[in-house]
Motif scaffolding. Structure first.
Motif, PDB file in Angstrom:
ATOM      1  N   GLY A  63       3.544 -16.263  13.899  1.00 17.32           N
ATOM      2  CA  GLY A  63       2.648 -15.114  13.757  1.00 17.32           C
ATOM      3  C   GLY A  63       3.132 -13.904  14.527  1.00 17.32           C
ATOM      4  N   ILE A  66      -0.001  -8.665  17.264  1.00 19.11           N
ATOM      5  CA  ILE A  66       0.214  -8.140  18.624  1.00 19.11           C
ATOM      6  C   ILE A  66       0.297  -9.279  19.634  1.00 19.11           C
ATOM      7  N   VAL A  67      -0.413 -10.379  19.360  1.00 15.13           N
ATOM      8  CA  VAL A  67      -0.418 -11.489  20.313  1.00 15.13           C
ATOM      9  C   VAL A  67       0.910 -12.248  20.251  1.00 15.13           C
ATOM     10  N   GLU A  88       7.129 -14.659  11.054  1.00 18.11           N
ATOM     11  CA  GLU A  88       5.999 -13.905  10.492  1.00 18.11           C
ATOM     12  C   GLU A  88       6.035 -14.039   8.973  1.00 18.11           C
ATOM     13  N   ARG A  89       4.909 -14.401   8.400  1.00 18.91           N
ATOM     14  CA  ARG A  89       4.917 -14.625   6.945  1.00 18.91           C
ATOM     15  C   ARG A  89       4.929 -13.323   6.154  1.00 18.91           C
ATOM     16  N   THR A  97      -4.434  -8.712  11.341  1.00 16.28           N
ATOM     17  CA  THR A  97      -5.560  -7.971  11.911  1.00 16.28           C
ATOM     18  C   THR A  97      -5.112  -6.873  12.870  1.00 16.28           C
ATOM     19  N   SER A  98      -3.931  -7.048  13.459  1.00 15.23           N
ATOM     20  CA  SER A  98      -3.529  -6.142  14.544  1.00 15.23           C
ATOM     21  C   SER A  98      -3.378  -4.681  14.134  1.00 15.23           C
ATOM     22  N   ASN A 101      -7.919  -2.272  12.697  1.00 13.43           N
ATOM     23  CA  ASN A 101      -9.019  -2.361  13.663  1.00 13.43           C
ATOM     24  C   ASN A 101      -9.361  -0.971  14.184  1.00 13.43           C
ATOM     25  N   VAL A 104      -8.677   0.448  19.918  1.00 12.37           N
ATOM     26  CA  VAL A 104      -9.277   0.787  21.219  1.00 12.37           C
ATOM     27  C   VAL A 104      -8.772  -0.156  22.308  1.00 12.37           C
ATOM     28  N   VAL A 227       5.277 -20.151   7.801  1.00 15.57           N
ATOM     29  CA  VAL A 227       5.380 -21.529   8.289  1.00 15.57           C
ATOM     30  C   VAL A 227       4.418 -22.373   7.457  1.00 15.57           C
ATOM     31  N   TYR A 280     -14.455   0.715   7.705  1.00  9.73           N
ATOM     32  CA  TYR A 280     -14.465   1.990   8.431  1.00  9.73           C
ATOM     33  C   TYR A 280     -14.486   3.164   7.462  1.00  9.73           C
ATOM     34  N   ILE A 408      -9.075 -15.299  18.407  1.00  9.56           N
ATOM     35  CA  ILE A 408      -8.605 -14.101  19.130  1.00  9.56           C
ATOM     36  C   ILE A 408      -9.142 -12.878  18.383  1.00  9.56           C
ATOM     37  N   GLY A 412      -8.931  -8.677  21.408  1.00  8.32           N
ATOM     38  CA  GLY A 412      -7.609  -9.294  21.388  1.00  8.32           C
ATOM     39  C   GLY A 412      -6.457  -8.310  21.525  1.00  8.32           C
ATOM     40  N   LEU A 413      -6.656  -7.118  20.958  1.00  6.87           N
ATOM     41  CA  LEU A 413      -5.608  -6.096  21.071  1.00  6.87           C
ATOM     42  C   LEU A 413      -5.414  -5.739  22.548  1.00  6.87           C
ATOM     43  N   THR A 414      -6.527  -5.420  23.198  1.00  2.88           N
ATOM     44  CA  THR A 414      -6.493  -5.008  24.604  1.00  2.88           C
ATOM     45  C   THR A 414      -5.966  -6.128  25.490  1.00  2.88           C
TER      46      THR A 414
HETATM   47  C1  LIG Z   1     -12.627  -4.594  12.496  1.00  2.00           C
HETATM   48  C2  LIG Z   1     -11.920  -4.976  13.767  1.00  2.00           C
HETATM   49  C3  LIG Z   1     -11.916  -4.112  14.860  1.00  2.00           C
HETATM   50  C4  LIG Z   1     -11.275  -4.474  16.041  1.00  2.00           C
HETATM   51  N1  LIG Z   1     -11.153  -3.560  17.046  1.00  2.00           N
HETATM   52  C5  LIG Z   1     -10.488  -3.883  18.167  1.00  2.00           C
HETATM   53  C6  LIG Z   1     -10.284  -2.919  19.183  1.00  2.00           C
HETATM   54  O1  LIG Z   1     -10.592  -1.749  19.013  1.00  2.00           O
HETATM   55  N2  LIG Z   1      -9.717  -3.314  20.347  1.00  2.00           N
HETATM   56  C7  LIG Z   1      -9.321  -4.600  20.550  1.00  2.00           C
HETATM   57  O2  LIG Z   1      -8.866  -4.903  21.647  1.00  2.00           O
HETATM   58  N3  LIG Z   1      -9.414  -5.524  19.562  1.00  2.00           N
HETATM   59  C8  LIG Z   1      -9.972  -5.189  18.379  1.00  2.00           C
HETATM   60  N4  LIG Z   1     -10.068  -6.087  17.360  1.00  2.00           N
HETATM   61  C9  LIG Z   1      -9.478  -7.410  17.541  1.00  2.00           C
HETATM   62  C10 LIG Z   1      -7.962  -7.361  17.381  1.00  2.00           C
HETATM   63  O3  LIG Z   1      -7.589  -6.619  16.247  1.00  2.00           O
HETATM   64  C11 LIG Z   1      -7.437  -8.801  17.263  1.00  2.00           C
HETATM   65  O4  LIG Z   1      -7.962  -9.549  18.330  1.00  2.00           O
HETATM   66  C12 LIG Z   1      -5.916  -8.854  17.346  1.00  2.00           C
HETATM   67  O5  LIG Z   1      -5.340  -7.977  16.422  1.00  2.00           O
HETATM   68  C13 LIG Z   1      -5.448 -10.273  17.101  1.00  2.00           C
HETATM   69  O6  LIG Z   1      -4.045 -10.267  17.063  1.00  2.00           O
HETATM   70  P1  LIG Z   1      -3.255 -11.543  16.583  1.00  2.00           P
HETATM   71  O7  LIG Z   1      -1.827 -11.275  16.826  1.00  2.00           O
HETATM   72  O8  LIG Z   1      -3.872 -12.757  17.209  1.00  2.00           O
HETATM   73  O9  LIG Z   1      -3.612 -11.674  15.037  1.00  2.00           O
HETATM   74  P2  LIG Z   1      -2.923 -10.983  13.763  1.00  2.00           P
HETATM   75  O10 LIG Z   1      -2.637  -9.567  13.977  1.00  2.00           O
HETATM   76  O11 LIG Z   1      -3.772 -11.340  12.596  1.00  2.00           O
HETATM   77  O12 LIG Z   1      -1.530 -11.716  13.679  1.00  2.00           O
HETATM   78  C14 LIG Z   1      -1.369 -13.009  13.155  1.00  2.00           C
HETATM   79  C15 LIG Z   1      -0.111 -12.990  12.317  1.00  2.00           C
HETATM   80  O13 LIG Z   1       0.187 -14.311  11.911  1.00  2.00           O
HETATM   81  C16 LIG Z   1       0.755 -14.244  10.624  1.00  2.00           C
HETATM   82  N5  LIG Z   1       0.624 -15.579  10.033  1.00  2.00           N
HETATM   83  C17 LIG Z   1      -0.502 -16.208   9.640  1.00  2.00           C
HETATM   84  N6  LIG Z   1      -0.213 -17.423   9.159  1.00  2.00           N
HETATM   85  C18 LIG Z   1       1.131 -17.573   9.262  1.00  2.00           C
HETATM   86  C19 LIG Z   1       2.040 -18.616   8.911  1.00  2.00           C
HETATM   87  N7  LIG Z   1       1.617 -19.771   8.371  1.00  2.00           N
HETATM   88  N8  LIG Z   1       3.368 -18.427   9.138  1.00  2.00           N
HETATM   89  C20 LIG Z   1       3.825 -17.267   9.686  1.00  2.00           C
HETATM   90  N9  LIG Z   1       3.001 -16.245  10.023  1.00  2.00           N
HETATM   91  C21 LIG Z   1       1.678 -16.401   9.817  1.00  2.00           C
HETATM   92  C22 LIG Z   1      -0.064 -13.172   9.924  1.00  2.00           C
HETATM   93  O14 LIG Z   1       0.612 -12.633   8.812  1.00  2.00           O
HETATM   94  C23 LIG Z   1      -0.264 -12.170  11.047  1.00  2.00           C
HETATM   95  O15 LIG Z   1       0.694 -11.132  11.032  1.00  2.00           O
HETATM   96  C24 LIG Z   1     -10.663  -5.741  16.146  1.00  2.00           C
HETATM   97  C25 LIG Z   1     -10.644  -6.598  15.037  1.00  2.00           C
HETATM   98  C26 LIG Z   1     -11.234  -6.201  13.849  1.00  2.00           C
HETATM   99  C27 LIG Z   1     -11.125  -7.071  12.648  1.00  2.00           C
END
Ligand SMILES: Cc1cc2nc3c(=O)[nH]c(=O)nc-3n(C[C@H](O)[C@H](O)[C@H](O)COP(=O)(O)OP(=O)(O)OC[C@H]3O[C@@H](n4cnc5c(N)ncnc54)[C@H](O)[C@@H]3O)c2cc1C
Length: 433
Positions: A63, A66-67, A88-89, A97-98, A101, A104, A227, A280, A408, A412-414
């Motif tokens: 994945g 951002i995480v 990354e798929r 999700t990253s 959003n 912020v 994956v 939004y 997450i 999660g971004l922050t």
């Molecule tokens: C509407 C909304 C508003 C938000 N606002 C905020 C904010 O203002 N501030 C803040 O701190 N947080 C905010 N968040 C939360 C924040 O966006 C998430 O917590 C954060 O982006 C999570 O990051 P991630 O890397 O865990 O997930 P993702 O960004 O979803 O990354 C996961 C990645 O895994 C990949 N993946 C999935 N399955 C597979 C696989 N089988 N093989 C390979 N890759 C795969 C996906 O393609 C994706 O790119 C908000 C969320 C939403 C939905």
């Protein structure tokens, strides 16, 4: 190590920083601020070949949100000798999700003290701001006002202030109506909590810089590489991809966001992530210049409420709402458009946004709204369930060299830099154990 174009990785990273695009991104629904880099410098060194059994990785991160990116960056920074693969798929990093959003850097006022969300959010707010400054990523400490619409809501502000103090959020203060009006003259309210540390940052720029930095740290980044299976093989875990073969990993990080439950369940678990969508709108210049910062109503039983967020480039976002949906992938626009694709300002979906905003920001008119984008939260809380749910970051019960990250959702971004440090520490324990 020389890159295929003859530049050193470090020069390459610098060049990529210099190429950063404008803050205002494309306005495609569901993907408003495209990262748009689907031919990564980071994976060039791998030559596009299939993975092979002889590819033994110390760490495989599933994945590239951002995480996942932050974890790969942190692990490779701590141990330059370790081989780190990021799979990354999607066609680019930040495909989930990253990039969908509010952008912020939250202060950390809402979460119970000592929760992972509170600790990682407060520290992550500082760490991410420093990172943005260091790599010249657009960001701004706008601050935030949480306002009370009526005197009965003032105790909620006071409770939030106390929670902020317990969480170590600096500088929050309760403002009387006059002080609030001095900061936000166009917002209607009787008092407010002022939170100075809230900030916004350009996530698309963050991904462009991060991709170059991952390359600099010799992380093998493979995009368009889903994956599809995990299997324990003695002390290793075999990570199978749909299109590039398998890699044997000494440790695996499941940072698959909305799909982290499916990935974890390949090992016999029964996790469930519920997709919760948020849409939004943005406001026209006529009224966005009248909003100076993030402006939130008092939180109620229905969550944080429809709010305003002023971005680094002056755009003001309205939203998000929150509703449980079936699909983790459906980013089509909500039901607010006429057959000619104009905004249907009489539709119930639109009024859900417009009416509450009109109440606290009376100068706004329906004609000031533009459809912006949407995102989908990976929530652990089932529909109808009450209460707080923390991030779940835990080793697999049967295959402890796999670390799962579930639920997450915000912030999660922050929190991402602190999640990365926490997970890197766990990986150190796995690899030295
Ligand atoms: C509407 C909304 C508003 C938000 N606002 C905020 C904010 O203002 N501030 C803040 O701190 N947080 C905010 N968040 C939360 C924040 O966006 C998430 O917590 C954060 O982006 C999570 O990051 P991630 O890397 O865990 O997930 P993702 O960004 O979803 O990354 C996961 C990645 O895994 C990949 N993946 C999935 N399955 C597979 C696989 N089988 N093989 C390979 N890759 C795969 C996906 O393609 C994706 O790119 C908000 C969320 C939403 C939905």
């Amino acid at each position: 190590m020389l890159a295929p174009d003859g530049q050193t990785p470090r020069n390459r990273a610098k060049a990529a920083e210099g190429r950063l695009g404008s803050a205002r991104g494309l306005n495609i629904y569901g993907q408003p601020r495209l990262v748009g880099n689907d031919s990564a410098p980071a994976s060039e060194g791998f030559g596009g070949r299939a993975l092979a059994v002889e590819d033994v990785a110390d760490v495989v991160v599933i994945g590239g949100g951002i995480v996942g990116c932050s974890i790969a960056f942190e692990v490779a920074g701590r141990h330059p000798d370790r081989s780190v693969f990021l799979l990354e798929r999607g066609p680019y990093l930040g495909d989930g999700t990253s990039t969908r959003n509010s952008y912020v850097l939250h202060a950390g006022i809402y979460y119970p003290e000592d929760s992972l969300k509170a600790r990682f959010c407060v520290a992550g707010n500082r760490a991410l701001a420093e990172f943005c400054t260091r790599y010249r990523i657009a960001w701004q400490r706008t601050g935030k006002l949480v306002f009370a619409r009526m005197p009965a809501e003032i105790p909620v502000l006071e409770a939030l202030w106390r929670q902020a103090e317990r969480n170590g959020v600096e500088g929050t203060e309760i403002l009387e109506a006059k002080e609030m009006a001095a900061k936000e003259p166009h917002i209607r309210g009787v008092a407010a909590l002022f939170v100075p540390s809230t900030a916004v940052f350009d996530v698309a720029q963050w991904f462009r810089v991060m991709e170059a930095l991952l390359y600099d740290r010799a992380v093998v980044v493979l995009k368009r590489t889903p994956v599809v299976g995990l299997d324990r093989k003695g002390e290793f875990v075999e990570v199978a991809t749909r299109n590039r073969g398998c890699v044997l990993a000494r440790s695996v990080v499941n940072a698959a966001g909305l799909h982290a439950d499916e990935v974890a369940n390949w090992l016999g678990n029964v996790y469930r992530i519920y997709p919760v969508r948020g849409d939004y709108f943005s406001l026209t210049d006529r009224v966005s210049s009248l909003v100076g910062r993030a402006v939130y109503p008092c939180p109620g039983s229905l969550g944080l409420g429809i709010h305003l967020t002023r971005l680094w480039d002056g755009t003001v976002l309205v939203g998000p709402d929150a509703r449980y949906v079936q699909s983790k992938e459906d980013y089509r626009p909500p039901d607010v458009l006429t057959p000619d694709s104009d905004l249907d300002t009489g539709s119930p979906e639109f009024l859900k946004f417009f009416l509450p905003v009109k109440e606290f920001f009376p100068v706004v008119e329906a004609k000031d709204f533009r459809l912006a984008h949407c995102g989908i939260r990976p929530c652990l809380r089932a529909p109808g369930e009450e209460g707080f749910r923390d991030f779940r970051i835990e080793p697999d019960p049967n295959v402890p060299q796999v670390i799962h990250l579930l639920g997450i959702d915000s912030p999660g971004l922050t929190a991402s830099p602190e999640i990365a440090k926490h997970v890197a520490q766990r990986i150190d324990e796995v690899l030295s154990g």
